[in-house]
Design a protein around this motif. Structure first.
Motif, PDB file in Angstrom:
ATOM      1  N   GLN A 129      49.910  42.350  34.076  1.00 52.14           N
ATOM      2  CA  GLN A 129      48.856  42.837  34.982  1.00 52.14           C
ATOM      3  C   GLN A 129      49.379  42.943  36.406  1.00 52.14           C
ATOM      4  O   GLN A 129      49.133  43.927  37.093  1.00 52.14           O
ATOM      5  N   ALA A 130      50.068  41.907  36.875  1.00 53.26           N
ATOM      6  CA  ALA A 130      50.598  41.914  38.240  1.00 53.26           C
ATOM      7  C   ALA A 130      51.594  43.067  38.424  1.00 53.26           C
ATOM      8  O   ALA A 130      51.542  43.789  39.429  1.00 53.26           O
ATOM      9  N   LEU A 131      52.477  43.254  37.451  1.00 58.20           N
ATOM     10  CA  LEU A 131      53.479  44.317  37.547  1.00 58.20           C
ATOM     11  C   LEU A 131      52.832  45.701  37.490  1.00 58.20           C
ATOM     12  O   LEU A 131      53.201  46.597  38.250  1.00 58.20           O
ATOM     13  N   GLU A 132      51.844  45.865  36.624  1.00 55.28           N
ATOM     14  CA  GLU A 132      51.148  47.149  36.503  1.00 55.28           C
ATOM     15  C   GLU A 132      50.372  47.511  37.761  1.00 55.28           C
ATOM     16  O   GLU A 132      50.133  48.685  38.035  1.00 55.28           O
ATOM     17  N   ASN A 133      50.006  46.506  38.547  1.00 54.45           N
ATOM     18  CA  ASN A 133      49.236  46.750  39.765  1.00 54.45           C
ATOM     19  C   ASN A 133      50.096  46.786  41.016  1.00 54.45           C
ATOM     20  O   ASN A 133      49.574  46.726  42.125  1.00 54.45           O
ATOM     21  N   GLY A 134      51.410  46.881  40.849  1.00 49.77           N
ATOM     22  CA  GLY A 134      52.262  47.120  42.002  1.00 49.77           C
ATOM     23  C   GLY A 134      53.213  46.017  42.403  1.00 49.77           C
ATOM     24  O   GLY A 134      53.992  46.199  43.339  1.00 49.77           O
TER      25      GLY A 134
END
Length: 187
Positions: free
Chosen positions: A166-171
């Motif tokens: 989630q953190a990686l997908e959000n930038g």
């Protein structure tokens, strides 16, 4: 070298006690945040990590016996030779840059006011990257990645692979984790 180019594993080993040092050395994580040690031991920890081809960022607030003065930063840069430092203090970012160290500004996302203040601080001192805590707020990570030109590292309270994704997908560029089992995730 810039931080984005250093990242091979998107998990950063956040070492909070001496017992986890060997696991960090043997992990897939190629960047280590050192949050343990003291004036007498931290230099040795950094040397061990560097010998294992790790980039090492020292959080000065967690190293007993060292301050965040210009003299202390010169000592850290000249004697310990880490890749850089982590700090919550804007003036320390500036001093560390003067000493030739890379810098990661840590900001805490407590409320909207803290986010606004954090953005102002980061834009003022211009670190090499920003670590946001807690890192389990994908919406805020997305907002910060749109508002800042600096790489974002999510950290704090992330304890499973889905939160990392989630953190990686959000930038987020990477995720710092204090749980040794996470240091070998294939990311």
């Amino acid at each position: 070298m810039i931080l984005v180019d250093m990242v091979e594993s998107q998990i950063i080993a956040s070492v909070t006690n001496e017992q986890d040092l060997k696991q960090a050395i043997n992990s897939k994580a190629n960047i280590v945040f050192l949050l343990t040690g003291n004036l007498l031991t931290a230099g040795g920890y950094i040397s061990q990590l560097k010998q294992a081809n790790k980039y090492v960022f020292v959080h000065l607030d967690f190293i007993d016996g060292i301050s965040s003065s210009k003299t202390a930063l010169t000592f850290v840069a000249d004697q310990w030779k880490p890749t850089g430092i982590i700090t919550t203090k804007s003036h320390v970012v500036k001093l560390a840059k003067e000493a030739g160290l890379m810098t990661i500004q840590r900001i805490f996302l407590l409320d909207r006011s803290a986010i606004t203040k954090g953005i102002e601080m980061v834009n003022s001192c211009r670190p090499d990257a920003v670590e946001v805590m807690p890192g389990i707020m994908p919406k805020v990570i997305d907002q910060l990645s749109m508002s800042l030109v600096f790489p974002i590292i999510a950290g704090g309270l992330i304890d499973n692979i889905s939160e990392v994704h989630q953190a990686l997908e959000n930038g987020a560029l990477a995720v710092s984790a204090g749980i040794p089992e996470m240091w070998n995730f294939n990311l």
